[in-house]
Motif scaffolding. Structure first.
Motif, mmCIF file in Angstrom:
data_model
loop_
_atom_site.group_PDB
_atom_site.id
_atom_site.type_symbol
_atom_site.label_atom_id
_atom_site.label_comp_id
_atom_site.label_asym_id
_atom_site.label_seq_id
_atom_site.Cartn_x
_atom_site.Cartn_y
_atom_site.Cartn_z
ATOM 1 N N ASN A 212 13.422 -12.391 -1.606
ATOM 2 C CA ASN A 212 14.124 -13.672 -1.680
ATOM 3 C C ASN A 212 15.431 -13.628 -0.906
ATOM 4 N N HIS A 218 14.174 -19.845 3.118
ATOM 5 C CA HIS A 218 14.056 -20.680 1.924
ATOM 6 C C HIS A 218 15.373 -21.385 1.568
ATOM 7 N N HIS A 223 16.708 -24.741 -1.934
ATOM 8 C CA HIS A 223 17.983 -25.066 -2.584
ATOM 9 C C HIS A 223 18.508 -26.424 -2.107
ATOM 10 N N ASP A 365 15.827 -19.900 -7.448
ATOM 11 C CA ASP A 365 15.240 -18.618 -7.035
ATOM 12 C C ASP A 365 14.389 -18.042 -8.162
HETATM 13 FE FE LIG Z 1 17.651 -18.555 -2.900
#
Ligand SMILES: [Fe+2]
Length: 418
Positions: A212, A218, A223, A365
């Motif tokens: 992650n 991402h 987010h 996350d």
């Molecule tokens: Fe993240």
């Protein structure tokens, strides 16, 4: 449904033919792989984060911690030095220290009251000579041969690491200059002030957490908070830095610092704002410059269990404690510097709402990692893709790549013999 080897033989673990452009599901679900990770990685020649020195400032202070799954205690001995000992009585193996933190002159296992110094040396065994000449320990029993197991300890600017291995490279070489640069920006030698803790259990494999933070792709997609409130944009100055071995990483970005030649309209189209919102109180996404660094955000993964976070003015670390192939316990410690003004402490606390298991960023996350774990565990397909950025590995100056994930798995496969 991930395929388990039929007979437990490691030969059954065959990496997909795409090489580092694919990740097999058994990596996240297999007990055998997990046991091998504990042995070769967490209990092997690695430095594992265990505590901040600010948590044990005085003689006799101690803190319960973990290396891999193994329970340890971090202590400040009578000699002023930091010691890390296994939280397991040398007698019957009891995990005797039960409080998270404390101060004591000694450790006494409640089961049979074997007593140890803070450096783990065995000091006393009740009824050692028996009663009336009967029972007791054999005549040749030596206290000096039965202390708590001691781990190797290394510290850097107030951060304590431990290792089970007899031979492990010096800590500064282990972390390496590429990663130390941003590590030393956060831990510059100033005494720290602990501001608070979170703890949470996360139903995902420990490597997914590393992935992650080595997957900057991402950040602006998952987010939406970042995008909605202008904290981060694809196309702003950013970097994903890896050490030469690929095990550590720094995800860095600079708020408000847009790269030249980026078609911002095209970028904005890719990033989805959920709704048009404005913040009543902008402090949570503000930034008061305080570091000699081009970055407003650096998130570091230090192999195998440590994350440093500098997000605007909120500072912290995360400690990954693996709990089987499909679960981790996460320990978050938020801090500032001992010489912070009250105003700065308030700002750090305000912005800490971004972090933690229910933070504006942290919560997403946690969910995403859980979903990947569920996909690996339940579905029929057996692998995931890491195609972004082609075959590039290591450091990159774009967010739209999985280069650092590939470097991590190149290193990992070497250590694991996969
Ligand atoms: Fe993240």
């Amino acid at each position: 449904m991930s395929v388990q080897p039929p007979n437990g033989s490691s030969n059954a673990f065959v990496w997909p033919e795409e090489g580092l452009n694919a990740v097999p599901d058994w990596l996240y679900t297999s007990d055998e792989i997990y046991q091998r990770e504990l042995e070769r990685i967490f209990y092997g020649p690695t430095w594992n984060y265990v505590a901040l020195e600010a948590e044990i400032p005085n003689h006799g202070d101690y803190k319960r911690s973990w290396v891999g799954e193994a329970p340890v205690i971090v202590t400040r001995g009578a000699d002023g030095n930091v010691h890390v000992v296994e939280n397991r009585c040398a007698h019957r193996g009891a995990e005797f220290c039960r409080s998270l933190t404390g101060n004591s002159k000694e450790f006494i296992c409640p089961y049979h009251q074997w007593t140890y110094d803070l450096d783990g040396s065995l000091r006393a065994v009740p009824f050692r000579r028996g009663v009336k000449g009967k029972g007791g320990m054999p005549a040749d029993f030596k206290l000096s041969e039965h202390g708590l197991r001691k781990l190797r300890v290394a510290t850097r600017n107030g951060v304590v690491f431990a290792s089970y291995a007899d031979h492990v490279e010096p800590l500064d070489q282990y972390i390496g200059p590429e990663i130390l640069k941003d590590f030393d920006t956060l831990f510059d030698g100033r005494p720290l002030k602990i501001l608070g803790y979170w703890r949470n259990t996360l139903y995902g494999n420990w490597k997914l957490y590393h992935e992650n933070l080595k997957d900057p792709y991402h950040a602006t997609l998952l987010h939406t908070f970042l995008v909605t409130f202008g904290l981060m944009k694809a196309g702003q100055k950013s970097a994903m830095i890896a050490d030469p071995l690929g095990r550590h990483g720094t995800m860095a970005s600079a708020k408000g610092d847009e790269e030249e030649g980026v078609d911002q309209k095209a970028v904005n189209k890719e990033m989805r704002k959920m709704i048009e919102l404005e913040l009543e109180d902008g402090r949570v996404v503000g930034f008061v410059p305080e570091f000699k660094s081009p970055w407003t955000v650096t998130m570091q993964t230090i192999w195998p269990n440590f994350i440093t976070q500098r997000e605007l003015n909120t500072l912290g670390v995360r400690h990954i404690v693996p709990r089987g192939p499909d679960s981790i316990d996460m320990y978050w410690t938020m801090f500032g510097y001992a010489d912070d003004t009250e105003e700065m402490t308030k700002l750090r606390l305000c912005q800490s709402n971004l972090m933690g298991p229910a933070g504006f960023l942290g919560i997403e996350d946690n969910e995403a990692i859980k979903w990947v774990q569920e996909g690996a565990r339940r579905s029929v397909t057996e692998k995931g893709l890491t195609l972004l950025g082609g075959r590039d590995e290591g450091t990159s100056d774009t967010l739209i790549t999985e280069a650092a994930v590939r470097s991590m798995y190149r290193y990992y496969r070497g250590v694991m013999g996969l």
